[in-house]
Structures are given as structure tokens and as C-alpha cells.
Design an enzyme around this catalytic site. Structure first.
Site, short mmCIF file in Angstrom:
data_model
loop_
_atom_site.label_atom_id
_atom_site.label_comp_id
_atom_site.label_asym_id
_atom_site.label_seq_id
_atom_site.Cartn_x
_atom_site.Cartn_y
_atom_site.Cartn_z
N TYR A 326 0.90 -1.13 -0.04
CA TYR A 326 0.03 -0.15 -0.03
C TYR A 326 0.87 1.30 -0.15
O TYR A 326 1.83 1.45 0.70
CB TYR A 326 -1.03 0.01 1.11
CG TYR A 326 -1.80 1.18 1.56
CD1 TYR A 326 -2.36 1.60 0.33
CD2 TYR A 326 -1.96 1.91 2.68
CE1 TYR A 326 -3.34 2.85 0.73
CE2 TYR A 326 -2.68 3.01 2.76
CZ TYR A 326 -3.56 3.52 1.68
OH TYR A 326 -4.40 4.43 1.86
N CYS A 327 0.61 2.31 -0.92
CA CYS A 327 1.22 3.81 -0.93
C CYS A 327 2.67 3.19 -1.01
O CYS A 327 3.11 2.52 -2.02
CB CYS A 327 0.89 4.32 0.22
SG CYS A 327 1.47 6.03 0.42
N LEU A 328 3.63 3.96 -0.29
CA LEU A 328 4.91 3.64 -0.48
C LEU A 328 5.38 2.13 -0.23
O LEU A 328 6.51 1.73 -0.54
CB LEU A 328 5.88 4.47 0.61
CG LEU A 328 5.62 6.02 0.55
CD1 LEU A 328 6.49 6.74 1.61
CD2 LEU A 328 5.90 6.58 -0.85
N GLY A 330 3.87 -0.08 -1.43
CA GLY A 330 3.78 -0.81 -2.78
C GLY A 330 4.80 -0.56 -3.53
O GLY A 330 5.24 -1.63 -4.31
N MET A 354 -1.83 -0.92 -4.09
CA MET A 354 -2.58 -0.32 -3.92
C MET A 354 -2.31 1.12 -3.81
O MET A 354 -1.57 1.31 -2.73
CB MET A 354 -3.55 -0.79 -2.42
CG MET A 354 -4.07 -2.17 -2.44
SD MET A 354 -4.99 -2.61 -1.05
CE MET A 354 -3.94 -2.35 0.15
#
Length: 595
Positions: A326-328, A330, A354
Site C-alpha cells: 500500500y502506498c510507499l 507498494g 494499492m
């Protein structure tokens, strides 16, 4: 921190000394340059990490290009005249308002703003805002980043003087003051005093009743099965009699605490997947201190993601892993997956990204804060602190939506005396973390500023990695109104990979779009599948071909994982070595409570 430690930190953080991701090594700087860095770090502390040089350069670039564009000057003069005429016509004769706020701007939504003289003040403000938007639009020769920065800074200045900010020009404040006979201003002054004291002391605010972490938030049952200085690994208890053999490993962003993915029981992605028959693991990053300023991006990959995979492999031997970033997190997962593909490590069954970017050329409004001068200023600030502190990060994100997150909140709290209504997402959003100096410098330079990952210049262990080496299926999620990871930027994962890929575009922003549990009202999503090796189609073409579907995208993700998983069987034991090793305590662990 001693002077010797400061000199060591300065050399390690400096982008001209680091060589891991492609920088060219040079000789150690002259000792006198330490004086320069100390002076810059002091200034950076005074400005909160904002580079005045970057601001001056952007406005100079804009002014010089406007100065040599007589046609553009005439256009702006005509626009000023037109706006003035429209304002006078609106004031003299009732009719449709000539200027309207942006979609997310709710400062003038109160009905009294439609009455004189407040409507004239609001329209005058919006007319000026419209003119500055036009004045700071792109011009031939003007760097796009400078155009964006000048527009952003002009809006910041205008937002400070909006008529909605002052009690004598805001009709809602006037009405409330009359109704409460001034009590709202007394209570608002108390709120202001509390906030000023909290800002000066940086005291940690406890969670409001009903939102305690581990009791009401981050409360899915589980155990901490591994801990090092960088992260704890949580294994969640099964809630079905049989589970798929492939576990799910979450790699959250380290910029915030992990439990946005395990928020409340009714909107926890972790709990949802556990109920679908998956064994779920979660990385819970530490909240680093100045002593951990030397943590690098490679540490987060090697001693974070790869160490977690080793533990999962020990608990569920021989099973491939569905990894979700998720975010960083990811972005870090994509780097780790590319390294694994390069090195022949086939332990991944699939990858889910994501709101995560692998290319930062179109990284949205955060690019306004990233240029050489600004990154150097942040590095100087982190050099003297050892980390980027929580308030500095919070101010950056708040300023992107200043009219709502700063000024509207201030009006509600200090003039209308309205308490902030707690919610699980707001409590999580306020539970911020610090960024280690070295890691954050490497991230800003290697990924944001120089975009090395998608450009084929990102090296790990001395060798460049390629996202096209990844062969496992990929599930990518973008959100429609994301201003941190814009969905068109997230979509570009399709441009840099060749494996089978499913892309989901869901309603909502960076956090709200991901929290899209079944039953959440007003949600929709689009989903499309690209076979391995298919030709690339751009984001606008993709959008035109895929119609929205009402509801939550979470079941689509669960079905996608199920189709790439084996037949369910008995759940694994909790903890390493088949359950023989002791666990380290119940979820959510200890790192999530670090302040």
C-alpha cells in the site's frame, strides 16, 4: 549528537556520497562546508523545511516569462476587466453566480453566503482566485513545475485572506455569535489555546474514548511472530476452519502506521481477507528515532520485506505468498519483487499494489515540494534532527488542501467552537510517524526527483533492476481523486510490466478509496484485465472502455486471489517452526504504540 556523529551523518545522507542507486562517488567535502550545512540546517528549521530559494526561483521564472509575453499580459488584462464586469453585474442584478468554488471547496456553502453583502465578498474572492489561476497557467518556456508552484503558492496566499476566515465577514460566524451571545468565541479561544500548547510541546494526544488502538482499532485477533529493530510481523488468527495454502503478506507504508488496513472491525481489510479463508500477515514498522537515522531504503527492503518473507516461509513452508503493498509500501514491494525476479527467487504467488506508484513523472501535487533545492533543504533539516518529524509531514499534506484541512477546520474550531468529531480514519491520520534521514533522502532523490525505478537506473546490490522481469500476476488499485498517488500515475504500472495485470479504479481518495468495504454507500469501481504480453493502452482509452460497477472492489480482490490460490486446507500454526517457537505477544504488538 556529537560533532563527530554529525559529520558522519552529513556524509552518509549526502546524495553525492551515496552510490547505491547510481550516484557518482566523490571525495569527502571540505571541512568548512560543515559550516555551510549548519547554516542551511538552521534556516531549514526556521522555515519548517520549506526552501525559500525554491520559492524565489519559481516566481522569478514565472515573472521573467510573463514579462516577455505581451500577448499574455493583454490576455490577463482582458480577463481582469471581464471578471470585474461580471462582478458588477452580479452585484447589481440577482442571477446565477458568475464564479463558483472548486468541487472540494465548501467554505461558501452556507446559505447566508448568497445574501448581500456576503455574496459580493465571496464572488470578489473567487474572481481574484480565477485570475491568479489564469495568470499562473503554463507558458511556453516556463517550467511546468514552476507554473504549478506559483499557482499553488498564489492559492496559499489567497486562502489566508479568504472572507470565510474572519468573524466580521463570515455570515455563519456572525449568526452563531448572535445565537450563542459570544460563547462560541470564548470556547473557540480555549480550543486555540489548547492547540497552541500542543503544537509548541508536541505532546502526544491520546486517542479519544472508543478509538483506542488494540481495543477498537487494529483489533483483529492475531499474534506478533517476529520482531527486529525495524518491524514487527503480525500473524492473524484464522476465522474459518480451512484456509488457502497461500498466505497474504501486507507491506504498508512507513509514512503512517499500518492499521489503516485493520481499522475498525467493519472496515478492516485484514479482517475481510481472514474471513475469506486467507492466512494474513502484516508488517508493522517501527517509528524511528534519531538513533536510527542511518536506516536506508535497502534496509527496509532487505531487513523488512525480505525478512518478513523468510518468516512467512518458515511458518507456512513451501507456500508461495500473495504480497500486497500500500502506498510507499507498494513501491517498496515492487522493488523487492523485481530483485526477486532478477535473482530467481520464486516465492511470490502474486503482487497487489494499492495506490502505489512505480513511476513518479506524474506524481501529483506532491511534486510541487520536490526539486533540487527543496530536497537539499529537507536533507539539511533531517541532518540536524536525524529524521523528518511528524508535524513537518502533516503540514505538507494539509497544505495541499489548505482551504479545507487548515482554514475550514480553524473556522469551525476557533470561531464556531465545534469540536473535531472523532472517527477511526481521523484518529489513524493523526497517528503519524517519523522518516529516517537516510532512507527519506534516498526515496526523495532516487524515486521522486530522479525517477530511477521506471527509467532503468535503480540499482540494488550493485545491479540495476527491471520491473519487466516480474512474471507473477499483478493486481493494481488506483483511486479517482487521489492527490498523493494520482490514478493515471498508478496506472503506468501497466507501461513498465509485461505480466498478467488487473487494474481497478475505485471511487474515493488515497485512503478513503482503499477503505471500500462491502456495504459502504456511494461506492463504485471499474475493473479491467490485461493478459501477459498484451499491447499497452493509455489510461484515457482504458477509462472509456470500462463502465463503473456499483459496490465495493474488495470482493473482486478476494476472488482474484482465490483464483490464484490452491484448495483450502487446515490453517497453519501460529508462530515460527510449526508453532514450536513462542509468539511475542498479541496483536497489534508494541511498535504501533510508539510515539
Amino acid at each position: 549528537m556529537t560533532k563527530q556523529q554529525q559529520c558522519t551523518d552529513a556524509r552518509s545522507v549526502s546524495p553525492r556520497i551515496a552510490t547505491e542507486n547510481g550516484s557518482s562517488p566523490v571525495a569527502d567535502p571540505h571541512p568548512h562546508r560543515m559550516l555551510d550545512r549548519t547554516a542551511r540546517a538552521t534556516l531549514a528549521r526556521m522555515t519548517g523545511g520549506v526552501s525559500p530559494h525554491s520559492i524565489f526561483a519559481a516566481w522569478s521564472d514565472w515573472a521573467l516569462h510573463l514579462g516577455r509575453s505581451p500577448g499574455r499580459q493583454l490576455e490577463l488584462m482582458e480577463r481582469a476587466q471581464t471578471n470585474a464586469v461580471r462582478l458588477v453585474a452580479e452585484i447589481l442584478a440577482e442571477g446565477p453566480e458568475p464564479f463558483r468554488p472548486r468541487v472540494h471547496d465548501h467554505r461558501f456553502s452556507h446559505p447566508s453566503w448568497n445574501k448581500p453583502p456576503f455574496n459580493a465578498w465571496a464572488q470578489c474572492f473567487l474572481a481574484i482566485q480565477d485570475w491568479w489561476d489564469a495568470a499562473t497557467d503554463e507558458m511556453p518556456g516556463l517550467a511546468k513545475g514552476d507554473a504549478d508552484r506559483t499557482r499553488f503558492q498564489a492559492r496559499q496566499a489567497l486562502d489566508m485572506i479568504s472572507p470565510s476566515n474572519f468573524p466580521w465577514s463570515n455570515p455563519e460566524i456572525i449568526e452563531e455569535t448572535v445565537t450563542q451571545k459570544g460563547q462560541n468565541l470564548i470556547d473557540g479561544a480555549r480550543h486555540l489555546t489548547e492547540d497552541v500548547i500542543q503544537t509548541l510541546t508536541q505532546a502526544h494526544k491520546p486517542a479519544p474514548p472508543g478509538f483506542e488502538v488494540g481495543e477498537h482499532l487494529a483489533c483483529t485477533p492475531g499474534e506478533v511472530v517476529f520482531r527486529n529493530d525495524l518491524f514487527e510481523l503480525i500473524q492473524y488468527a484464522p476465522q474459518t476452519g480451512r484456509v488457502h495454502p497461500e498466505p497474504v503478506l501486507f507491506v504498508p507504508a512507513w509514512i503512517m502506521k499500518y492499521y489503516v488496513l485493520d481499522l475498525s472491525p467493519d472496515n478492516s481489510m485484514v479482517a475481510f481477507l481472514v474471513r475469506q479463508g486467507f492466512t494474513v500477515f502484516m508488517i508493522s514498522w517501527c517509528n524511528p528515532t534519531a538513533d536510527q537515522s542511518e536506516l536506508s531504503l535497502e534496509d527496509y527492503r532487505r531487513r523488512g520485506v525480505m525478512a518478513a518473507l523468510d518468516v512467512v516461509d518458515d511458518i507456512v513452508p513451501g507456500a508461495k505468498v500473495h504480497a500486497n503493498g500500500y502506498c510507499l509500501g507498494g513501491t517498496l514491494l515492487a522493488i523487492a519483487a523485481a530483485v526477486m525476479a532478477r535473482d530467481g527467487d520464486d516465492r511470490l504467488a502474486s503482487i497487489t499494489l494499492m495506490a502505489a506508484q512505480v513511476d513518479f513523472a506524474e506524481a501529483g501535487e506532491l511534486l510541487m515540494f520536490v526539486d533540487e533545492s527543496q530536497v537539499a533543504f529537507i536533507e539539511d533539516l533531517m541532518w540536524i534532527q536525524g529524521y523528518l518529524d511528524r508535524p513537518q509531514m502533516a503540514r505538507t499534506f494539509a497544505s495541499i488542501r489548505a482551504e479545507d484541512l487548515i482554514y475550514t477546520r480553524a473556522v469551525n474550531r476557533y470561531f464556531l467552537a465545534r469540536e473535531d468529531l472523532p472517527s477511526d480514519l481521523l484518529v489513524w491520520n493523526g497517528d503519524t510517524t517519523r522518516m529516517p534521514a537516510r532512507m527519506h533522502s534516498e526515496y526523495l532523490r532516487g524515486l521522486f526527483l530522479e525517477n530511477r525505478l521506471s527509467a532503468g537506473r535503480f540499482a540494488v546490490e550493485g545491479r540495476v533492476i527491471a520491473l519487466k522481469d516480474i512474471e507473477v500476476p499483478i493486481f493494481v488499485v488506483g483511486t479517482e481523486t487521489d492527490h498523493i498517488a494520482p490514478w493515471r500515475s498508478v496506472y503506468k504500472t501497466q507501461l513498465f510490466t509485461d505480466s498478467e495485470l488487473t487494474f481497478v479504479l475505485t471511487r474515493g481518495g488515497h485512503n478513503g478509496g482503499i477503505l471500500s468495504e462491502p456495504g459502504h454507500k456511494g461506492r463504485h469501481y471499474r475493473i479491467g484485465h490485461r493478459p501477459a504480453g498484451a499491447l499497452y493502452a493509455g489510461p484515457d482509452a482504458w477509462l472509456a472502455r470500462h463502465e463503473p460497477t456499483e459496490g465495493s472492489w474488495w470482493p473482486e480482490m478476494a476472488d482474484w486471489l482465490t483464483c490464484r490460490s490452491g484448495e483450502p486446507g487446515p490453517p497453519p500454526s501460529m508462530g515460527r517452526s510449526g508453532g514450536d517457537g513462542p509468539t511475542l505477544g498479541p496483536a497489534p504488538g508494541s511498535y504501533v504504540h510508539q510515539i
